[in-house]
Design a protein around this motif. Structure first.
Motif, PDB file in Angstrom:
ATOM      1  N   VAL A 132       4.537   4.960   3.389  1.00 31.31           N
ATOM      2  CA  VAL A 132       5.886   4.589   2.956  1.00 31.31           C
ATOM      3  C   VAL A 132       5.852   3.868   1.617  1.00 31.31           C
ATOM      4  O   VAL A 132       4.825   3.340   1.196  1.00 31.31           O
ATOM      5  N   SER A 133       6.999   3.817   0.987  1.00 26.16           N
ATOM      6  CA  SER A 133       7.283   2.847  -0.066  1.00 26.16           C
ATOM      7  C   SER A 133       7.948   1.659   0.606  1.00 26.16           C
ATOM      8  O   SER A 133       9.072   1.783   1.112  1.00 26.16           O
TER       9      SER A 133
ATOM     10  N   ASN B  36       9.060   8.942   6.225  1.00 27.59           N
ATOM     11  CA  ASN B  36       9.131  10.400   6.215  1.00 27.59           C
ATOM     12  C   ASN B  36       7.788  11.097   6.270  1.00 27.59           C
ATOM     13  O   ASN B  36       7.735  12.318   6.459  1.00 27.59           O
ATOM     14  N   VAL B  37       6.686  10.332   6.091  1.00 28.11           N
ATOM     15  CA  VAL B  37       5.371  10.974   5.994  1.00 28.11           C
ATOM     16  C   VAL B  37       4.434  10.390   7.039  1.00 28.11           C
ATOM     17  O   VAL B  37       3.799   9.344   6.808  1.00 28.11           O
TER      18      VAL B  37
ATOM     19  N   ASN C 182       9.316   2.630  -6.594  1.00 30.72           N
ATOM     20  CA  ASN C 182       8.998   3.154  -5.256  1.00 30.72           C
ATOM     21  C   ASN C 182       7.718   2.548  -4.709  1.00 30.72           C
ATOM     22  O   ASN C 182       6.980   3.199  -3.979  1.00 30.72           O
ATOM     23  N   MET C 183       7.443   1.320  -5.071  1.00 31.22           N
ATOM     24  CA  MET C 183       6.218   0.666  -4.607  1.00 31.22           C
ATOM     25  C   MET C 183       6.427   0.213  -3.164  1.00 31.22           C
ATOM     26  O   MET C 183       5.719   0.354  -2.303  1.00 31.22           O
TER      27      MET C 183
ATOM     28  N   GLY D  37       0.762  -1.235   0.000  1.00 30.33           N
ATOM     29  CA  GLY D  37       0.000   0.000   0.000  1.00 30.33           C
ATOM     30  C   GLY D  37       0.796   1.290   0.000  1.00 30.33           C
ATOM     31  O   GLY D  37       0.800   1.994  -0.980  1.00 30.33           O
ATOM     32  N   ALA D  38       1.524   1.667   1.026  1.00 33.06           N
ATOM     33  CA  ALA D  38       1.511   1.049   2.328  1.00 33.06           C
ATOM     34  C   ALA D  38       1.472   2.137   3.398  1.00 33.06           C
ATOM     35  O   ALA D  38       2.187   3.136   3.311  1.00 33.06           O
ATOM     36  N   VAL D  39       0.587   1.901   4.373  1.00 34.44           N
ATOM     37  CA  VAL D  39       0.666   2.648   5.621  1.00 34.44           C
ATOM     38  C   VAL D  39       1.281   1.693   6.636  1.00 34.44           C
ATOM     39  O   VAL D  39       0.721   0.639   6.928  1.00 34.44           O
ATOM     40  N   LEU D  40       2.442   2.046   7.141  1.00 34.58           N
ATOM     41  CA  LEU D  40       3.226   1.144   7.982  1.00 34.58           C
ATOM     42  C   LEU D  40       3.031   1.461   9.452  1.00 34.58           C
ATOM     43  O   LEU D  40       3.246   2.594   9.892  1.00 34.58           O
TER      44      LEU D  40
END
Length: 550
Positions: free
Chosen positions: A113-114, A77-78, A549-550, A54-57
């Motif tokens: 994230v990627s 970073n986000v 950047n997946m 996805g990804a939300v880590l």
């Protein structure tokens, strides 16, 4: 292939797969004992090349593994700033408020994230600790010992003849042997599939369930970009009562947005075309307004394990342990599994370290299985175990109401009024006969918001050396034309998100064509084929997608 002569190398632990689970295991082993010999083999051209999420880590896995990850420059970073849920109709949407949702659904404290880049960073940490990492090394065979235990793998076979035989230019690969072998191949890995079957590891468990996740990266108008915003949707364009799934839209750095769509693979209508459902979704007014004026820069797809708590097979057999998505550790309502993959790698490493220090080898790492089922991973998955079967049995509305209630009772009281629900059929068996369903007419892609399948596959940067044998094997070559086409309308031509399979007419007869060069290694065909006639195996190392950047 005992007649093939190969060089062999001995290690303490051999790890197959350079995703979050395998890398976490490698790092943890070397943290505990720098003198352990650890090798990690990755079929992609580099670490991260085949990673799509996805990804939300949830950073809990990294917190446990590398507590000072921020100081070490991990690419998280986000932070999530906004968390939005919508129920879509064809022309509008209803915002689902956050307050009724259990705390576990809250994304604050998590990061967009990627995962490909997170894995690249993790590989750097592993190499600094002394882990040997070999990308471009597909593991095509397991090696068994005299007592039936897993002793190692064959990796790095190149130059097979078109019929799969060994020729004069074939490089036979190497045997990499270990006291323990960790399989962290991701969803439906070919070696994990073999191990599960050989040792009957799924006995007494529910069948594993899957979804197909498709994802594009978009660069959008800076005026529309909201860094840290997370949106999930359910409903349109899927028939919510019969077909499950939903979307995600994540705003990361540099005016980029991840746009993804998941279709649960237990859908009944064989005319359904998951890729075109994704393309249609982007024409919803809410999504189209966001993407108009932007450009798609990458595309990819992969299967997702969705069975959860009740579908996890036994994770250990003599000499081998299954990690991460090889087991199936995705928390479906949270749409998260990377944190559990990391925790599983850490747990497997700790069990192997203790065993090796005690002088053991090639036995079952039962401590690993106990930690997964009774520790943080098992607790995470047990809370949400009924949502997927509720959705499958009763549809979207019931899963929202009863599923939410069930997650609350599990969270507050540690129990469920529903017990542990079953999944029933596997996804292949769920496919209905074409004559029982209406065909679906999909709008033609406009080339601006929506794209034809082969054009999009070019944005996965996929490449396979064409002279090698097809890595997609048919158990019976007659089945696609004689069974799947008349009974199921040839669903492989639609369920594959990369256009690998097609039916073409030649000399007045239908022929089944496998364009294996297009394959993005999602494994959907291995899962959804109604006759279970397709076996996904590894191509030669380095081939496949090259995700940026997946």
């Amino acid at each position: 292939m005992s007649e093939i002569e190969r060089e062999s190398m001995e290690y303490d632990v051999v790890i197959v797969g350079g995703g979050p689970a395998g890398l976490s295991a490698a790092i943890r082993l070397k943290q505990m004992d720098p003198d352990l010999d650890v090798v990690l083999l990755e079929k992609g051209s580099e670490i991260g090349a085949h990673i799509l999420s996805g990804a939300v880590l949830d950073p809990c896995g990294l917190d446990a593994l590398i507590p000072d990850w921020k100081a070490k420059g991990a690419p998280l970073n986000v932070p999530v700033k906004d968390d939005n849920f919508y129920l879509l109709g064809e022309t509008g949407e209803i915002r689902v408020p956050n307050w009724p949702m259990p705390k576990l659904m809250n994304n604050h404290g998590n990061y967009i994230v990627s995962m490909g880049n997170v894995c690249r960073w993790m590989a750097e940490q592993a190499e600094e600790l002394g882990v040997e990492i070999f990308p471009g090394m597909a593991c095509s065979e397991l090696i068994y010992g005299d007592n039936g235990e897993v002793r190692g793998v064959v990796a790095g076979v190149f130059g097979l003849e078109e019929d799969g035989s060994y020729g004069p230019n074939t490089e036979p690969g190497m045997e990499l042997l270990g006291k323990y072998v960790f399989l962290s191949e991701g969803v439906r890995g070919s070696l994990a599939k073999e191990v599960i079957a050989k040792y009957d590891l799924s006995a007494g468990k529910e069948p594993q369930k899957f979804g197909l996740g498709m994802k594009e990266i978009w660069e959008i108008d800076p005026a529309k970009h909201k860094e840290g915003s997370v949106t999930h949707t359910m409903g349109w364009p899927l028939n919510s009562s019969k077909t499950g799934g939903g979307s995600f839209i994540y705003h990361l750095e540099n005016n980029q947005v991840y746009v993804g769509f998941v279709v649960h693979l237990n859908y009944q209508n064989p005319h359904l075309y998951p890729y075109m459902e994704f393309q249609r979704f982007k024409h919803h007014p809410m999504v189209a307004e966001l993407l108009e004026g932007g450009k798609r820069v990458a595309y990819g797809a992969r299967a997702i394990s969705e069975g959860g708590y009740q579908s996890m097979p036994k994770m250990v057999a003599p000499g081998v342990a299954l990690l991460g998505c090889s087991v199936g550790m995705v928390n479906v309502p949270r749409i998260k599994g990377n944190h559990n993959a990391m925790l599983s790698g850490k747990a497997a490493a700790e069990a192997a370290f203790a065993a090796i220090k005690a002088g053991r080898a090639s036995d079952e790492l039962t401590d690993y299985e106990t930690e997964v089922r009774e520790g943080a991973i098992g607790k995470d998955l047990k809370l949400v175990r009924n949502l997927k079967p509720m959705w499958s049995k009763w549809g979207l509305a019931a899963s929202l109401t009863l599923g939410g209630f069930d997650m609350w009772t599990n969270s507050l009281f540690g129990g469920s009024l529903f017990g542990t629900m079953s999944h029933g059929k596997c996804d292949a068996e769920a496919t209905g006969k074409a004559s029982d369903f209406k065909e679906i007419n999909y709008p033609k892609p406009d080339g601006k918001l929506s794209f034809d399948r082969l054009t999009n596959v070019a944005f996965s940067f996929t490449n396979h050396e064409e002279s090698q044998p097809a890595h997609l094997k048919l158990k019976d070559p007659s089945v696609p034309v004689n069974v799947n086409l008349p009974q199921y309308a040839g669903p492989s031509a639609r369920y594959c998100p990369a256009g690998v399979y097609e039916f073409v007419e030649k000399d007045g007869a239908q022929q089944f064509v496998i364009n294996f060069q297009n394959c993005v290694h999602c494994k959907t065909c291995d899962i959804k084929d109604p006759s279970q006639n397709i076996n996904w195996t590894v191509p030669q190392g380095g081939d496949g997608p090259n995700y940026p950047n997946m």
